[in-house]
Motif scaffolding. Structure first.
Motif, PDB file in Angstrom:
ATOM      1  N   PRO A  98       0.825  -1.202   0.000  1.00  0.00           N
ATOM      2  CA  PRO A  98       0.000   0.000   0.000  1.00  0.00           C
ATOM      3  C   PRO A  98       0.862   1.257   0.000  1.00  0.00           C
ATOM      4  O   PRO A  98       2.046   1.208   0.349  1.00  0.00           O
ATOM      5  CB  PRO A  98      -0.768  -0.114   1.323  1.00  0.00           C
ATOM      6  CG  PRO A  98       0.185  -0.834   2.245  1.00  0.00           C
ATOM      7  CD  PRO A  98       0.924  -1.810   1.346  1.00  0.00           C
ATOM      8  N   LYS A  99       0.266   2.357  -0.368  1.00  0.00           N
ATOM      9  CA  LYS A  99       0.902   3.664  -0.228  1.00  0.00           C
ATOM     10  C   LYS A  99       0.619   4.164   1.182  1.00  0.00           C
ATOM     11  O   LYS A  99      -0.422   3.850   1.773  1.00  0.00           O
ATOM     12  CB  LYS A  99       0.342   4.673  -1.237  1.00  0.00           C
ATOM     13  CG  LYS A  99       0.592   4.306  -2.688  1.00  0.00           C
ATOM     14  CD  LYS A  99       2.056   4.386  -3.029  1.00  0.00           C
ATOM     15  CE  LYS A  99       2.278   4.150  -4.522  1.00  0.00           C
ATOM     16  NZ  LYS A  99       3.623   3.728  -4.817  1.00  0.00           N
ATOM     17  N   PRO A 100       1.511   4.963   1.744  1.00  0.00           N
ATOM     18  CA  PRO A 100       1.235   5.536   3.062  1.00  0.00           C
ATOM     19  C   PRO A 100      -0.048   6.362   3.038  1.00  0.00           C
ATOM     20  O   PRO A 100      -0.420   6.936   2.016  1.00  0.00           O
ATOM     21  CB  PRO A 100       2.448   6.437   3.334  1.00  0.00           C
ATOM     22  CG  PRO A 100       3.525   5.895   2.449  1.00  0.00           C
ATOM     23  CD  PRO A 100       2.821   5.375   1.233  1.00  0.00           C
ATOM     24  N   VAL A 101      -0.716   6.420   4.170  1.00  0.00           N
ATOM     25  CA  VAL A 101      -1.932   7.226   4.316  1.00  0.00           C
ATOM     26  C   VAL A 101      -1.590   8.712   4.267  1.00  0.00           C
ATOM     27  O   VAL A 101      -2.337   9.511   3.706  1.00  0.00           O
ATOM     28  CB  VAL A 101      -2.640   6.878   5.655  1.00  0.00           C
ATOM     29  CG1 VAL A 101      -3.794   7.829   5.930  1.00  0.00           C
ATOM     30  CG2 VAL A 101      -3.105   5.431   5.646  1.00  0.00           C
ATOM     31  N   GLN A 102      -0.453   9.080   4.830  1.00  0.00           N
ATOM     32  CA  GLN A 102      -0.087  10.491   4.938  1.00  0.00           C
ATOM     33  C   GLN A 102       0.309  11.045   3.569  1.00  0.00           C
ATOM     34  O   GLN A 102       1.091  10.427   2.851  1.00  0.00           O
ATOM     35  CB  GLN A 102       1.056  10.660   5.945  1.00  0.00           C
ATOM     36  CG  GLN A 102       0.653  10.181   7.336  1.00  0.00           C
ATOM     37  CD  GLN A 102       1.769  10.285   8.326  1.00  0.00           C
ATOM     38  OE1 GLN A 102       1.999  11.355   8.868  1.00  0.00           O
ATOM     39  NE2 GLN A 102       2.457   9.181   8.574  1.00  0.00           N
ATOM     40  N   PRO A 103      -0.221  12.203   3.224  1.00  0.00           N
ATOM     41  CA  PRO A 103       0.131  12.806   1.928  1.00  0.00           C
ATOM     42  C   PRO A 103       1.642  13.000   1.813  1.00  0.00           C
ATOM     43  O   PRO A 103       2.282  13.486   2.737  1.00  0.00           O
ATOM     44  CB  PRO A 103      -0.587  14.156   1.955  1.00  0.00           C
ATOM     45  CG  PRO A 103      -1.667  14.005   2.975  1.00  0.00           C
ATOM     46  CD  PRO A 103      -1.142  13.026   3.987  1.00  0.00           C
ATOM     47  N   GLY A 104       2.218  12.583   0.701  1.00  0.00           N
ATOM     48  CA  GLY A 104       3.660  12.725   0.501  1.00  0.00           C
ATOM     49  C   GLY A 104       4.476  11.612   1.101  1.00  0.00           C
ATOM     50  O   GLY A 104       5.681  11.543   0.909  1.00  0.00           O
ATOM     51  N   GLY A 105       3.840  10.740   1.858  1.00  0.00           N
ATOM     52  CA  GLY A 105       4.562   9.623   2.462  1.00  0.00           C
ATOM     53  C   GLY A 105       4.789   9.809   3.946  1.00  0.00           C
ATOM     54  O   GLY A 105       4.353  10.790   4.552  1.00  0.00           O
ATOM     55  N   VAL A 106       5.475   8.854   4.531  1.00  0.00           N
ATOM     56  CA  VAL A 106       5.759   8.874   5.962  1.00  0.00           C
ATOM     57  C   VAL A 106       6.707  10.036   6.264  1.00  0.00           C
ATOM     58  O   VAL A 106       7.748  10.176   5.608  1.00  0.00           O
ATOM     59  CB  VAL A 106       6.402   7.530   6.390  1.00  0.00           C
ATOM     60  CG1 VAL A 106       6.778   7.556   7.867  1.00  0.00           C
ATOM     61  CG2 VAL A 106       5.463   6.366   6.085  1.00  0.00           C
ATOM     62  N   PRO A 107       6.375  10.886   7.245  1.00  0.00           N
ATOM     63  CA  PRO A 107       7.295  11.972   7.608  1.00  0.00           C
ATOM     64  C   PRO A 107       8.631  11.416   8.097  1.00  0.00           C
ATOM     65  O   PRO A 107       8.675  10.450   8.859  1.00  0.00           O
ATOM     66  CB  PRO A 107       6.570  12.695   8.747  1.00  0.00           C
ATOM     67  CG  PRO A 107       5.129  12.342   8.564  1.00  0.00           C
ATOM     68  CD  PRO A 107       5.128  10.937   8.015  1.00  0.00           C
ATOM     69  N   ILE A 108       9.707  12.039   7.631  1.00  0.00           N
ATOM     70  CA  ILE A 108      11.060  11.604   7.985  1.00  0.00           C
ATOM     71  C   ILE A 108      11.661  12.597   8.972  1.00  0.00           C
ATOM     72  O   ILE A 108      11.713  13.797   8.710  1.00  0.00           O
ATOM     73  CB  ILE A 108      11.940  11.490   6.721  1.00  0.00           C
ATOM     74  CG1 ILE A 108      11.374  10.418   5.787  1.00  0.00           C
ATOM     75  CG2 ILE A 108      13.387  11.199   7.097  1.00  0.00           C
ATOM     76  CD1 ILE A 108      12.040  10.364   4.430  1.00  0.00           C
ATOM     77  N   TRP A 109      12.096  12.077  10.085  1.00  0.00           N
ATOM     78  CA  TRP A 109      12.795  12.858  11.102  1.00  0.00           C
ATOM     79  C   TRP A 109      14.265  12.478  11.035  1.00  0.00           C
ATOM     80  O   TRP A 109      14.612  11.305  11.128  1.00  0.00           O
ATOM     81  CB  TRP A 109      12.244  12.538  12.489  1.00  0.00           C
ATOM     82  CG  TRP A 109      10.872  13.063  12.742  1.00  0.00           C
ATOM     83  CD1 TRP A 109       9.727  12.779  12.031  1.00  0.00           C
ATOM     84  CD2 TRP A 109      10.481  13.941  13.779  1.00  0.00           C
ATOM     85  NE1 TRP A 109       8.666  13.436  12.576  1.00  0.00           N
ATOM     86  CE2 TRP A 109       9.098  14.161  13.654  1.00  0.00           C
ATOM     87  CE3 TRP A 109      11.175  14.566  14.807  1.00  0.00           C
ATOM     88  CZ2 TRP A 109       8.390  14.980  14.518  1.00  0.00           C
ATOM     89  CZ3 TRP A 109      10.463  15.378  15.683  1.00  0.00           C
ATOM     90  CH2 TRP A 109       9.092  15.594  15.535  1.00  0.00           C
TER      91      TRP A 109
END
Length: 168
Positions: free
Chosen positions: A94-105
């Motif tokens: 699946p694609k991540p739910v969050q727009p643009g993908g998983v936030p990267i820290w």
């Protein structure tokens, strides 16, 4: 429903990029869009040697891994070509739910390579080393670098470790 999940700090350069992208996208879906990916290059040479990866190239590997993750999260049909990783016509679901993908820290001290990585990939910063003593000053440096690169610094986040105290 309110708790976010974050790795901190995952040595993403030690993982296969497409596998990491798939696993984190799946966790993002299962958590209903509450995953943050905290990454860093690491400092321990032995961790890289145990995986057959040159310690000296760890920053390049991390950058490539993050680039591939974002590519697979965002594109319906993805392709990538480099000296280490080559693929075409990947349909990752699946694609991540969050727009643009998983936030990267991005974790680490604010040296030149880390600042470049934060500007390119970062949604947040996990302070480490000397910069952990004053995260507010570090965040001011990051906001300045984001603004200089034309990135909106609103919404960029920072976390800090709280020392545990044992009461006897």
């Amino acid at each position: 429903e309110n708790i976010r999940l974050m790795t901190g700090i995952l040595l993403a350069g030690l993982r296969r990029p497409a596998t990491l992208a798939k696993a984190t996208a799946t966790l993002d879906v299962l958590s209903q869009g509450r995953l943050d990916l905290g990454v860093g290059v690491g400092w321990q040479r032995e961790e890289y040697e145990a995986n057959g990866i040159p310690h000296e190239r760890r920053g390049d590997r991390l950058d490539q891994t993050l680039e591939i993750c974002q590519l697979l999260w965002r594109e319906e049909i993805a392709a990538h070509s480099s000296a280490e990783v080559n693929f075409t016509k990947i349909h990752m679901q699946p694609k991540p739910v969050q727009p643009g993908g998983v936030p990267i820290w991005i974790g680490g001290s604010l040296h030149t390579a880390a600042m470049r990585r934060i500007v390119r990939f970062g949604s947040g910063w996990i302070p480490w080393g000397p910069d952990a003593a004053d995260p507010a000053a570090g965040l001011a440096k990051i906001r300045s670098a984001l603004d200089a690169a034309g990135r909106d610094s609103r919404g960029f986040e920072v976390t800090a470790y709280l020392p545990a105290v044992k009461n006897d």
